[in-house]
Enzyme design. Sequence first.
Site, PDB file in Angstrom:
ATOM      1  N   ALA A 181       0.856  -1.183   0.000  1.00 13.12           N
ATOM      2  CA  ALA A 181       0.000   0.000   0.000  1.00 13.12           C
ATOM      3  C   ALA A 181       0.897   1.239   0.000  1.00 13.12           C
ATOM      4  O   ALA A 181       2.037   1.184   0.460  1.00 13.12           O
ATOM      5  CB  ALA A 181      -0.891  -0.009   1.236  1.00 13.12           C
ATOM      6  N   GLU A 185       4.630  -5.178   7.189  1.00 18.74           N
ATOM      7  CA  GLU A 185       3.826  -4.166   7.879  1.00 18.74           C
ATOM      8  C   GLU A 185       4.226  -3.984   9.337  1.00 18.74           C
ATOM      9  O   GLU A 185       4.111  -2.892   9.903  1.00 18.74           O
ATOM     10  CB  GLU A 185       2.330  -4.527   7.814  1.00 18.74           C
ATOM     11  CG  GLU A 185       1.711  -4.388   6.429  1.00 18.74           C
ATOM     12  CD  GLU A 185       1.819  -5.633   5.572  1.00 18.74           C
ATOM     13  OE1 GLU A 185       2.632  -6.525   5.893  1.00 18.74           O
ATOM     14  OE2 GLU A 185       1.086  -5.718   4.567  1.00 18.74           O
TER      15      GLU A 185
HETATM   16  N1  CAA Z   1       4.614   3.271  -0.458  1.00 18.77           N
HETATM   17  C1  CAA Z   1       5.033   4.459  -0.967  1.00 18.77           C
HETATM   18  N2  CAA Z   1       6.241   4.640  -1.528  1.00 18.77           N
HETATM   19  C2  CAA Z   1       7.052   3.574  -1.602  1.00 18.77           C
HETATM   20  C3  CAA Z   1       6.689   2.313  -1.092  1.00 18.77           C
HETATM   21  C4  CAA Z   1       5.395   2.191  -0.509  1.00 18.77           C
HETATM   22  N3  CAA Z   1       4.931   1.022  -0.044  1.00 18.77           N
HETATM   23  N4  CAA Z   1       7.717   1.464  -1.286  1.00 18.77           N
HETATM   24  C5  CAA Z   1       8.678   2.154  -1.897  1.00 18.77           C
HETATM   25  N5  CAA Z   1       8.291   3.424  -2.076  1.00 18.77           N
HETATM   26  C6  CAA Z   1       9.034   4.516  -2.724  1.00 18.77           C
HETATM   27  C7  CAA Z   1      10.157   5.020  -1.848  1.00 18.77           C
HETATM   28  O1  CAA Z   1       9.663   5.963  -0.914  1.00 18.77           O
HETATM   29  C8  CAA Z   1      11.076   5.634  -2.867  1.00 18.77           C
HETATM   30  O2  CAA Z   1      10.552   6.883  -3.241  1.00 18.77           O
HETATM   31  P1  CAA Z   1      11.557   8.158  -3.440  1.00 18.77           P
HETATM   32  O3  CAA Z   1      12.450   7.741  -4.572  1.00 18.77           O
HETATM   33  O4  CAA Z   1      10.644   9.285  -3.781  1.00 18.77           O
HETATM   34  O5  CAA Z   1      12.290   8.273  -2.149  1.00 18.77           O
HETATM   35  C9  CAA Z   1      10.919   4.722  -4.084  1.00 18.77           C
HETATM   36  O6  CAA Z   1       9.703   4.010  -3.862  1.00 18.77           O
HETATM   37  C10 CAA Z   1      12.024   3.688  -4.192  1.00 18.77           C
HETATM   38  O7  CAA Z   1      12.125   3.010  -2.946  1.00 18.77           O
HETATM   39  P2  CAA Z   1      13.495   2.928  -2.120  1.00 18.77           P
HETATM   40  O8  CAA Z   1      14.394   4.063  -2.431  1.00 18.77           O
HETATM   41  O9  CAA Z   1      13.144   2.698  -0.685  1.00 18.77           O
HETATM   42  O10 CAA Z   1      14.091   1.589  -2.778  1.00 18.77           O
HETATM   43  P3  CAA Z   1      15.016   0.518  -2.109  1.00 18.77           P
HETATM   44  O11 CAA Z   1      15.386  -0.421  -3.198  1.00 18.77           O
HETATM   45  O12 CAA Z   1      16.112   1.161  -1.322  1.00 18.77           O
HETATM   46  O13 CAA Z   1      14.086  -0.234  -1.033  1.00 18.77           O
HETATM   47  C11 CAA Z   1      12.118  -1.374  -0.274  1.00 18.77           C
HETATM   48  C12 CAA Z   1      13.014  -1.016  -1.467  1.00 18.77           C
HETATM   49  C13 CAA Z   1      12.865  -2.285   0.699  1.00 18.77           C
HETATM   50  C14 CAA Z   1      10.926  -2.122  -0.843  1.00 18.77           C
HETATM   51  C15 CAA Z   1      11.649  -0.118   0.467  1.00 18.77           C
HETATM   52  O14 CAA Z   1      11.173   0.824  -0.490  1.00 18.77           O
HETATM   53  C16 CAA Z   1      10.542  -0.375   1.437  1.00 18.77           C
HETATM   54  O15 CAA Z   1      10.790  -0.867   2.536  1.00 18.77           O
HETATM   55  N6  CAA Z   1       9.268  -0.023   1.045  1.00 18.77           N
HETATM   56  C17 CAA Z   1       8.121  -0.204   1.900  1.00 18.77           C
HETATM   57  C18 CAA Z   1       7.629  -1.633   1.867  1.00 18.77           C
HETATM   58  C19 CAA Z   1       6.482  -1.790   2.828  1.00 18.77           C
HETATM   59  O16 CAA Z   1       6.595  -1.549   4.014  1.00 18.77           O
HETATM   60  N7  CAA Z   1       5.326  -2.260   2.320  1.00 18.77           N
HETATM   61  C20 CAA Z   1       4.135  -2.481   3.122  1.00 18.77           C
HETATM   62  C21 CAA Z   1       3.249  -1.260   3.040  1.00 18.77           C
HETATM   63  S1  CAA Z   1       1.900  -1.331   4.211  1.00 18.77           S
HETATM   64  C22 CAA Z   1       0.736  -2.312   3.474  1.00 18.77           C
HETATM   65  O17 CAA Z   1       0.872  -2.814   2.380  1.00 18.77           O
HETATM   66  C23 CAA Z   1      -0.546  -2.505   4.296  1.00 18.77           C
HETATM   67  C24 CAA Z   1      -1.490  -3.518   3.769  1.00 18.77           C
HETATM   68  O18 CAA Z   1      -1.454  -4.674   4.139  1.00 18.77           O
HETATM   69  C25 CAA Z   1      -2.538  -3.132   2.836  1.00 18.77           C
END
Ligand code: CAA
Length: 256
Positions: free
Chosen positions: A71, A130
């Site tokens: 999300a 999450e």
């Molecule tokens: N939401 C919004 N933006 C996101 C995102 C997310 N879930 N995941 C990645 N992005 C964005 C980052 O903010 C970044 O944006 P900017 O370039 O503007 O800074 C871009 O995507 C690239 O990401 P990273 O620079 O972080 O890339 P990375 O390769 O270093 O890391 C990653 C990748 C480990 C996936 C890291 O982005 C991360 O931890 N993302 C979040 C993953 C997460 O927690 N997902 C669960 C969301 S909650 C959910 O889904 C609830 C549900 O059950 C419905």
Amino acid sequence: MSDEIGHDDIVVTERPHEHVALVRLNRPKVLNALSNALAAKLAATLEALDADGVTRAVVLTGDERAFAAGADIAEFAAEGPRLEEWDRLWATGLPTIAAVRGLALGGGLELAMSCDLMIVADDARLGQPEINLGVIPGAGGTQRLTRAVGKTLATEMILLGREISGREAEQHGLANRSVPAERVLPVALELAKRLAQQAPNAVRAAKRAIAQAFEQSLHASLLDERQAFYSLLQTEDAREGVAAFLDKRKPVWQGR
Ligand code: CAA
């Protein structure tokens, strides 16, 4: 053949084969994070394909880096994901195949798990992170992941945020197949073609019946299965299937 039947900034729909739609999530800069707008557009896309009378199977994919990273966390501070809208994603009657390359995290994995089949890249990264945000999966992860991989691994993934590879996902029954990344789309499309060759109403009925295994009691599901079986038996396609078998030829499905 790759005939584009609809283009949008965040969801792209193509028609790679007759009766098969390829739907791509397209927010590459944020790893296909599932914003409310993306979820709504995807739901509308699936609903339109479900009703078009042509499509018989859908492959859902992202890009090389990510199927979807969950999300959209940027929306959490405001309203957060409108998860009741996501229910529209699970409601499609069409058989769906998730083609996962790169990341399938959080809501991204939940979306992939809601599909009927899942093809993953060997080096894909699947997880429910999450807990690292101080929340839990909100779109079915605690239920679908636990049923797919069992309590032991699901607990580690959901309580500790452990990721697994595509290869492990196949070993634990979460994915149907794990293949090299460049094979993910071809394999998924091939399976979709095979699905599209089956009797369409029988495929829809089978999909519904399987889903019920998780949604209601065994007794009620068995009765529903029997009812679906008898009503399919009355269709032209079932008569054709039986006749073709007896004539030793391939059936020609009419979807009736
Ligand atoms: N939401 C919004 N933006 C996101 C995102 C997310 N879930 N995941 C990645 N992005 C964005 C980052 O903010 C970044 O944006 P900017 O370039 O503007 O800074 C871009 O995507 C690239 O990401 P990273 O620079 O972080 O890339 P990375 O390769 O270093 O890391 C990653 C990748 C480990 C996936 C890291 O982005 C991360 O931890 N993302 C979040 C993953 C997460 O927690 N997902 C669960 C969301 S909650 C959910 O889904 C609830 C549900 O059950 C419905």
